[in-house]
Design an enzyme around this catalytic site. Sequence first.
Site, short mmCIF file in Angstrom:
data_model
loop_
_atom_site.label_atom_id
_atom_site.label_comp_id
_atom_site.label_asym_id
_atom_site.label_seq_id
_atom_site.Cartn_x
_atom_site.Cartn_y
_atom_site.Cartn_z
NE ARG A 43 -1.63 3.77 -9.43
CZ ARG A 43 -2.88 3.57 -8.99
NH1 ARG A 43 -3.09 3.10 -7.78
NH2 ARG A 43 -3.91 3.83 -9.76
CE LYS A 87 -4.60 1.24 -12.98
NZ LYS A 87 -5.35 0.07 -12.56
CD GLU A 142 -4.08 -5.73 -5.87
OE1 GLU A 142 -4.72 -4.68 -5.76
OE2 GLU A 142 -2.98 -5.80 -6.44
C1 LIG Z 1 -5.01 -4.29 -9.21
C2 LIG Z 1 -5.58 -3.04 -8.66
N1 LIG Z 1 -5.58 -2.86 -7.34
C3 LIG Z 1 -6.09 -1.74 -6.79
C4 LIG Z 1 -6.63 -0.74 -7.56
C5 LIG Z 1 -7.19 0.48 -6.91
O1 LIG Z 1 -6.31 1.55 -7.06
P1 LIG Z 1 -6.87 3.04 -7.05
O2 LIG Z 1 -7.58 3.24 -5.77
O3 LIG Z 1 -5.66 3.89 -7.16
O4 LIG Z 1 -7.76 3.14 -8.22
C6 LIG Z 1 -6.66 -0.88 -8.94
C7 LIG Z 1 -7.21 0.19 -9.79
O5 LIG Z 1 -6.50 1.05 -10.21
C8 LIG Z 1 -6.11 -2.05 -9.51
O6 LIG Z 1 -6.13 -2.22 -10.83
#
Ligand SMILES: Cc1ncc(COP(=O)(O)O)c(C=O)c1O
Length: 343
Positions: A84, A186, A222
């Site tokens: 990622r 991210k 989300e």
């Molecule tokens: C905006 C956002 N959505 C979802 C997630 C959850 O992703 P993960 O399960 O890979 O931590 C995160 C955290 O990383 C996030 O910052």
Amino acid sequence: MIKEKANINWNELKFSYLKTDYRYISFWKDGKWDEGKLTEDNYIRINEGSTVIHYGQGAFEGLKAFTQKNGSIGIFRPDMNAKRLQNTAKRILMAEVPEDKFIKACKDVVAANYKYIPPYGYDASFYIRPYEIGVGENLGVRPAPEYLFSVFGVPVGPYFKGGFNPVNMVVADYDRAAPKGTGHVKVGGNYASSLLPHQIAAEQGFADCIYLDPKENRYIEEVGAANFYGITKNGEFVTPKSGSILPSITRLSIMELCEKVLKIPVFEKPIDINSLDQFSEVGACGTAAVISPIGSITYKDKVFKFYKDGKEVGPITKKLYELLLSIQRGESDIFKEWIYIVD
Ligand SMILES: Cc1ncc(COP(=O)(O)O)c(C=O)c1O
């Protein structure tokens, strides 16, 4: 390695910064990464023209290490975070960190900070924060001439106050990400723009806010730092399909658990904010949030309540939480390949 633990009350940990002893740091220059090293210095010194400061050319990751039932330490799916970060780097034109370098950096930081890794049996874990930023002499809007990749780690407790209990959320009156923007990667800027809506939600007494799609303002995207899911009254797992949400590794994992272990049908599809009545349980999932049940969602003048009037954790959410944690803590025989043991 000296096998002793820091004097920390592991039950009292929050999701907050604590200086641990070692972090990894590596630089990219003239087309290649250096070896990288562990350092005790928790400050970085970068050029004032660094692109991360002015143009937000920076990205981060978040993953966790857990003490396993047998006493070893395991990191949950670091290969996925490495990929990622590479995707994010592609989107904002940063040098990519090779997967093996990323995983080794995480393992080195975990091993070097052994005394800060919460022991087995506590509701706590070691949160690993890798990040990459554009650095070096620069002025105009262009990709940086150099990059810094670093990894640090902190022992943490629950992300939402009160641990594994339903929290109340509100639909934000702001957009999180544009349709063809950077919502699926991210980058730090996504989070800077989420600070105000989060603060407004907190001032109103909510644990966090939920974003709708920016085009029609109708479909759930989300939560601030976690993906959204719901369990329908027919027992299906449903989670939003959108090109502008972060592909959560936790969500991917629980989708596999639903399909392969709980034998629950899984659907990725748009979730209309006015169709929340179809769900008996809803929740947020992410590395920090783990699986957090949502008791109610406030949208304009409506309040949607979920399992037992929003007061209790629903049975599927509970099962998923227990399954995920049992894998992360090395108590389970399934999906062992998700755990990377630190030697
Ligand atoms: C905006 C956002 N959505 C979802 C997630 C959850 O992703 P993960 O399960 O890979 O931590 C995160 C955290 O990383 C996030 O910052």
